[in-house]
Design an enzyme around this catalytic site. Structure first.
Site, mmCIF file in Angstrom:
data_model
loop_
_atom_site.group_PDB
_atom_site.id
_atom_site.type_symbol
_atom_site.label_atom_id
_atom_site.label_comp_id
_atom_site.label_asym_id
_atom_site.label_seq_id
_atom_site.Cartn_x
_atom_site.Cartn_y
_atom_site.Cartn_z
ATOM 1 N N SER A 92 0.839 -1.192 0.000
ATOM 2 C CA SER A 92 0.000 0.000 0.000
ATOM 3 C C SER A 92 0.878 1.248 0.000
ATOM 4 O O SER A 92 1.738 1.404 -0.868
ATOM 5 C CB SER A 92 -0.955 -0.042 1.188
ATOM 6 O OG SER A 92 -1.882 1.019 1.129
ATOM 7 N N HIS A 195 -8.037 0.990 -1.058
ATOM 8 C CA HIS A 195 -7.866 0.084 -2.192
ATOM 9 C C HIS A 195 -9.201 -0.502 -2.655
ATOM 10 O O HIS A 195 -9.302 -1.672 -3.007
ATOM 11 C CB HIS A 195 -6.858 -1.021 -1.854
ATOM 12 C CG HIS A 195 -5.526 -0.469 -1.448
ATOM 13 N ND1 HIS A 195 -4.696 0.161 -2.334
ATOM 14 C CD2 HIS A 195 -4.923 -0.399 -0.239
ATOM 15 C CE1 HIS A 195 -3.613 0.583 -1.698
ATOM 16 N NE2 HIS A 195 -3.734 0.263 -0.423
#
Length: 391
Positions: A92, A195
């Site tokens: 991430s 996400h």
């Protein structure tokens, strides 16, 4: 072979930065990056409580800055890292840390970018109450189908029996009451559904900033958390950093690529712990180390010596075209001496899942093919050596 991995949001804990401030220059470097981020990261890493550093706009700059400064304790000069590290990746927001460490972005560019990323994602998270929950256990395909049936996104495919679901708080409550077969659901202390489609509003903001950022090609192979591909074009790395805010993280594929590359040692930089935990289950036989405090640096230096590849004559990445994935190479009809254009495809790597083009980012004249047609190749393996155009 040594891999360095950079953790994502949720890895931060109150006071984790305090022992690092005892190192020479650590405070001054954090203060400099604080100026780039427009916030006092030293305070947030030492004195702030858990709810404060859970805030996306705070957590993301704090994680990236602490990772970049701690790397200078591991490698005093960047060239030492470039010579020793065979692969890098980030989970991430940690992918920004990895990109800057590999030379794609400067530290200052990374801090401005992550400042805007964190603020944009915080704004997006404020539109609708959302969150994330870890689903532990169960059969992967059944878990994914269960999540999708409830309107949830499998936002992090972390391997080792862990999938993180993202969605509205109501959807997550429904999941907790009705988990997939043979699985348990653990709510995560994050501030939104990262996400997933809920983060789409942050894309325009990041795209606008990315258009003003100059990049360099990474000095080490970077493994993308989008699909486990090795990316060695700086512009493509930046483009993936923009779109990853709403794309699922495939850390399972990232670890598969590490294994295919032959990684034998893996070091996670601060705030460390999560990624090593996943690697211990998914990468048996690979030595791992979570660098949590300066007390772990001696072990880290030992691992660099034992697993690092120290070569005095490493060709710059832009002179080589490398395999993006593990598979079989089908060469394009190009011979030694031919000149190829920037962005031209020199072949295709066929994997069990898909086929990926091997692209020459800068072009040049083919000096030597390093593989034969239909040869098996590993991620990051050089395929052809080029003499740069105009050199």
């Amino acid at each position: 072979m040594l891999a360095i991995v950079c953790p994502g949001q949720g890895s931060q804990t109150p006071g984790f930065l305090r022992p690092w401030l005892e190192l020479p220059d650590f405070r001054s470097r954090m203060t400099w990056l604080s100026a780039c981020a427009g916030m006092d990261l030293v305070h947030y890493g030492t004195e702030a409580d858990a709810p404060t550093i859970k805030d996306t706009a705070v957590a993301q700059p704090l994680i990236v800055a602490s990772g970049l400064v701690s790397l200078l304790a591991l490698f005093e000069h960047p060239v030492e890292g470039f010579r020793s590290v065979s692969a890098g990746a980030g989970h991430s927001v940690g992918e920004i840390t990895a990109a800057a460490a590999a030379g794609v972005l400067t530290a200052e560019q990374a801090m401005v970018f992550v400042r805007e990323r964190g603020a944009g994602m915080a704004d997006a998270a404020a539109v609708t109450p959302t969150g994330m929950s870890a689903v532990m256990g169960g059969e992967q395909s059944e878990v994914v189908a269960h999540l999708q049936a409830k309107g949830l996104t499998p936002a992090n495919m972390n391997g080792a029996g862990q999938i993180v679901a993202a969605g509205t708080l109501e959807q997550l409550e429904d999941l907790k009451a009705d988990p997939p077969a043979k699985a348990r659901v653990v709510p995560l202390p994050v501030a939104g559904a990262f996400h997933a489609e809920h983060m789409a509003p942050a894309l325009d903001r990041l795209s606008a900033f990315a258009g003003a950022i100059s990049t360099h090609d990474p000095r080490i192979p970077l493994v993308s958390n989008k699909d486990g591909l090795v990316v060695h074009d700086g512009t493509k790395v930046l483009k993936r950093l923009v779109t990853q805010v709403s794309n699922p993280v495939r850390w399972d594929l990232t670890m598969e690529t590490f294994k295919a590359m032959g990684v034998t040692g893996l070091i996670e930089i601060p705030p460390a712990g999560t990624l090593v935990g996943l690697a211990k289950r998914a990468m048996p036989g690979v030595e791992t180390l979570a660098v949590k405090t300066p007390d772990d640096l001696d072990d880290a230096h030992r691992m660099v010596r034992e697993h690092g590849v120290l070569e005095d004559d490493i060709e710059p990445a832009w002179r080589l075209v490398i395999a993006p994935a593990k598979g079989t190479i089908t060469r394009a009809p190009l011979a030694e001496g031919d000149t190829i254009r920037p962005g031209e495809t020199i072949g295709q790597v066929v994997t069990a899942r898909d086929a990926y083009n091997a692209v020459a980012p800068h072009g040049g004249r083919i000096i030597e093919w390093l593989v034969e047609d239909e040869d098996p190749v590993s991620p990051g393996q050089p395929l052809v050596r080029l003499h740069p155009a105009g050199a």
